[in-house]
Scaffold this active site. Sequence first.
Site, short mmCIF file in Angstrom:
data_model
loop_
_atom_site.label_atom_id
_atom_site.label_comp_id
_atom_site.label_asym_id
_atom_site.label_seq_id
_atom_site.Cartn_x
_atom_site.Cartn_y
_atom_site.Cartn_z
N CYS A 197 1.03 -1.04 -0.13
CA CYS A 197 -0.07 0.24 -0.13
C CYS A 197 0.88 1.17 0.03
O CYS A 197 2.11 1.02 -0.15
CB CYS A 197 -0.81 -0.01 1.16
SG CYS A 197 -1.71 -1.50 1.50
N ARG A 207 1.33 2.37 -5.57
CA ARG A 207 1.40 1.26 -4.92
C ARG A 207 0.27 0.56 -4.59
O ARG A 207 0.37 -0.69 -3.76
CB ARG A 207 2.29 1.98 -3.61
CG ARG A 207 3.72 2.54 -4.00
CD ARG A 207 3.86 3.24 -2.83
NE ARG A 207 4.25 2.23 -1.75
CZ ARG A 207 5.33 1.68 -1.57
NH1 ARG A 207 6.35 1.91 -2.16
NH2 ARG A 207 5.46 0.79 -0.50
N TRP A 223 -3.74 -1.77 -1.35
CA TRP A 223 -3.88 -2.77 -2.61
C TRP A 223 -4.77 -3.89 -1.78
O TRP A 223 -4.03 -4.35 -0.68
CB TRP A 223 -2.66 -3.01 -2.87
CG TRP A 223 -2.56 -4.02 -3.89
CD1 TRP A 223 -2.91 -3.61 -5.47
CD2 TRP A 223 -2.09 -5.37 -4.15
NE1 TRP A 223 -2.63 -4.81 -6.28
CE2 TRP A 223 -2.16 -5.97 -5.36
CE3 TRP A 223 -1.58 -6.11 -3.24
CZ2 TRP A 223 -1.93 -7.08 -5.92
CZ3 TRP A 223 -1.30 -7.72 -3.62
CH2 TRP A 223 -1.40 -8.02 -5.00
N ASN A 264 0.99 -0.58 6.25
CA ASN A 264 1.54 -1.20 5.01
C ASN A 264 2.17 -2.37 5.43
O ASN A 264 3.17 -2.40 6.29
CB ASN A 264 2.47 -0.09 4.23
CG ASN A 264 2.93 -0.79 3.03
OD1 ASN A 264 2.62 -1.88 2.55
ND2 ASN A 264 3.86 -0.16 2.49
N GLY A 265 1.60 -3.60 5.05
CA GLY A 265 2.35 -4.89 5.12
C GLY A 265 1.14 -5.62 5.85
O GLY A 265 -0.04 -5.66 5.32
N GLU A 275 8.76 -11.66 -21.13
CA GLU A 275 8.53 -10.41 -20.78
C GLU A 275 7.37 -9.71 -21.67
O GLU A 275 6.62 -8.77 -21.24
CB GLU A 275 9.78 -9.54 -21.14
CG GLU A 275 9.83 -7.98 -20.57
CD GLU A 275 9.08 -7.61 -19.42
OE1 GLU A 275 8.75 -6.67 -19.10
OE2 GLU A 275 9.10 -8.89 -18.24
N LYS A 315 4.15 -7.99 -20.40
CA LYS A 315 3.69 -6.76 -20.45
C LYS A 315 2.12 -6.72 -21.08
O LYS A 315 1.48 -5.68 -20.68
CB LYS A 315 4.63 -5.98 -21.64
CG LYS A 315 5.73 -5.11 -21.04
CD LYS A 315 5.87 -4.23 -19.95
CE LYS A 315 5.66 -4.97 -18.73
NZ LYS A 315 7.06 -5.03 -18.06
N GLU A 342 -0.50 -7.57 -18.17
CA GLU A 342 -0.55 -6.91 -16.90
C GLU A 342 -1.23 -5.50 -17.23
O GLU A 342 -1.76 -4.96 -16.49
CB GLU A 342 0.62 -6.38 -16.15
CG GLU A 342 1.72 -5.78 -17.14
CD GLU A 342 3.11 -5.87 -16.16
OE1 GLU A 342 4.05 -5.73 -16.65
OE2 GLU A 342 2.97 -5.70 -14.67
N HIS A 387 5.69 -29.41 -29.02
CA HIS A 387 5.70 -30.74 -27.81
C HIS A 387 4.40 -30.26 -27.04
O HIS A 387 4.05 -31.01 -26.07
CB HIS A 387 6.89 -30.48 -26.84
CG HIS A 387 8.11 -30.82 -27.60
ND1 HIS A 387 8.34 -32.01 -28.27
CD2 HIS A 387 9.08 -30.18 -27.96
CE1 HIS A 387 9.70 -31.94 -28.45
NE2 HIS A 387 10.14 -30.95 -28.72
N LYS A 445 2.76 -1.29 -7.69
CA LYS A 445 4.39 -1.11 -8.39
C LYS A 445 5.33 -1.83 -7.46
O LYS A 445 6.22 -2.72 -8.13
CB LYS A 445 4.64 0.36 -8.67
CG LYS A 445 6.13 0.68 -8.95
CD LYS A 445 6.09 0.47 -10.56
CE LYS A 445 7.64 0.45 -11.18
NZ LYS A 445 7.53 0.17 -12.39
C1 AGP Z 1 6.58 -5.70 -14.00
O1 AGP Z 1 6.06 -4.86 -15.13
C2 AGP Z 1 5.98 -5.63 -12.83
N1 AGP Z 1 5.63 -4.59 -12.16
C3 AGP Z 1 6.45 -6.57 -11.90
O2 AGP Z 1 6.49 -7.89 -12.34
C4 AGP Z 1 7.83 -6.10 -11.45
O3 AGP Z 1 8.72 -6.47 -12.20
C5 AGP Z 1 8.19 -7.20 -10.16
O4 AGP Z 1 7.14 -7.13 -9.02
C6 AGP Z 1 9.41 -6.94 -9.52
O5 AGP Z 1 9.71 -5.92 -8.99
P1 AGP Z 1 11.11 -5.05 -8.65
O6 AGP Z 1 11.86 -5.22 -9.88
O7 AGP Z 1 10.85 -3.94 -8.20
O8 AGP Z 1 11.59 -6.00 -7.73
#
Ligand code: AGP
Length: 632
Positions: free
Chosen positions: A21, A46, A95, A121-122, A504, A508, A511, A527, A627
Amino acid sequence: MKMKFLVLVLTIGYIHLTHPCSIFAYIGTKLAKAHVLKCLARLEYRGYDSAGFACFDLVTNDIVVLKKPGKIEKLKELALKSPCDGYAAIGHTRWATHGQATELNAHPHTNNDNTFALVHNGIIENHFQLKQQLLQKGYTFKTETDTEVMVHLLDAGIKETGDLKEAALKAVNQLKGACTFVGLHKNFSDTLVVARQRAPLCIGIAEDGMHIASDFLAFADKTNNVFFLPERSIALVKAGAIYSFDYEGNSLPIETKTVNLQPSAYEKLDHEHFMLKEIYEQRTAIERTVSYYNELGDELWPQLGLTKQEARDLASINLFGCGTSWHAARIGQFFFESIANMPTAVHLASEFRYMKFFAPKDSLFIAISQSGETADTLELIRYFKQQHARIATLTNVETSSIVREADGYLLIKAGPEIAVASTKAFSTQLTGLYWLAHRFALERGLIDEVAMRQAEHDLCYVAQVLEQTIEQYEVNIIADAPYYAQFQRLMYLGRHVTYPFALEGALKLKEISYIFAQGYPAGELKHGSIALVDEHTPVILFSHQNQTIYQKLVGNAQEVKARNGHLLVFAFEGQDELIHLADKVYIVPKVAPLLEPLAMTGLMQFFAYQIALVLGRDIDKPRNLAKAVTVE
Ligand code: AGP
């Protein structure tokens, strides 16, 4: 027929509940409400399932709480209608995992007589046990959250001791897990009580008071004089002073750091989304990262926590991270093995810490993390440290927890990355790994200075290619996006270094567009997954410059076309056979070997961005995401 997806989750022993959060709080000489809401909005990346605010109201001398489910805009509307305000206030965006994203479960949470409000937060891992004890003491619970336990624990301590510090110490020494919080009590309205355990928290010290935040980005326009709360510490924060203590109650020094942040870093400027701004910033970010490395010279090894001799004698490399950072690690493996001739293993941090592992001696473990706050990666650092492994980190945030916990670090110079979907962090991570592999090769006598400079030149050339290919294909991709946006699933293929790149590419798209996409090794197609290829599943294929691998990819493209699959190819100049097989093609100029992924990165991200735009998604704050994932 609308596709429905059944999600199967295998749980091993226990289920982890997580919720990264954002916290922003202020105590000072000016009215807080508008300021707190403005700064909190900068941290909404966040978590954005609900938002809340509380202040010690000057008119009623009461703690007034305002909260709303959904984005912070809704809270701002409510706050505008409310007359409450004061010199001390706390704010939160959530979140949600532990309890629905409702107004009731939104933070701040209060004690039973509404004299104390708290944001957290946590996750409190022993909240169930503590709740039973508090129920026996006659406390009643209004919400489904774990946080409410913390409010009542502190309330009990305040009633027992009449002292904020004592109450905080009593509480934190009972809490297990990530328990960073800020609290405001009616009877102590000139003080905010603060604790930091796992999830990050810092305090900006300014003329007009103290600005407390999960990330200094929130108050960067106010001050660059920052106190980063140490792990497992509490603090009493007044308008003009901070008193910090460890969990035994011993005073801790207030050591501040100067952080430099351009205000434009947290502005979208003339871009519709932060993600688009950050896609366009990649060339500059890569060039800035390369010149920073070039200037490092021999400071590199001590900064990484190594001597020159140790860098020469290292037997292997272990890379680890999560999400996009794990994909960068998978590509980095090819760099260290091919360029530095160092055996390299890659670990998925969110999984690996539960594995039985014997840390090889004479190996360097490199944690890759944009934010430097990802709990799974932090926990794996702590796991490897128990085995006396040597840990360095490649990160974008010098003031992060991972830098504090690792033995050494190397920065990427991406600048603040606001959009949840990682873009410029990914390309500068590849830049960092490619450069570091060359630096090891130089130190170990495999290449000379000329080759080292050539590698830096190749990186800057690829940065140019990354930018120019976006400009060249911008119109095409904008025109193509509606076609791909109509599909429910896409498959991404690659081989060798472009296979993790396909992972990747799929991440992208997933998400930000919510379309199901799978990255897949092209050689594995026959396979099994080739059964998915039909007119409903477009295939995105990332080519490779190595002739042998290219020929294999041509074979895979023919397999897809043989099943009427739609084929979009990211090809390199001169690859005519593959280009002719494709239904759509984006052609990229030739670059240095192994830099294929970096050359195609801008196009891959812009492609996903345009599809999400067509679908009207909230691109910077995709649903269910945050994030920095600050708890496991
Ligand atoms: C990627 O677009 C995402 N935001 C997520 O997969 C991110 O890469 C992952 O949470 C790792 O974050 P970090 O690089 O801050 O450790």
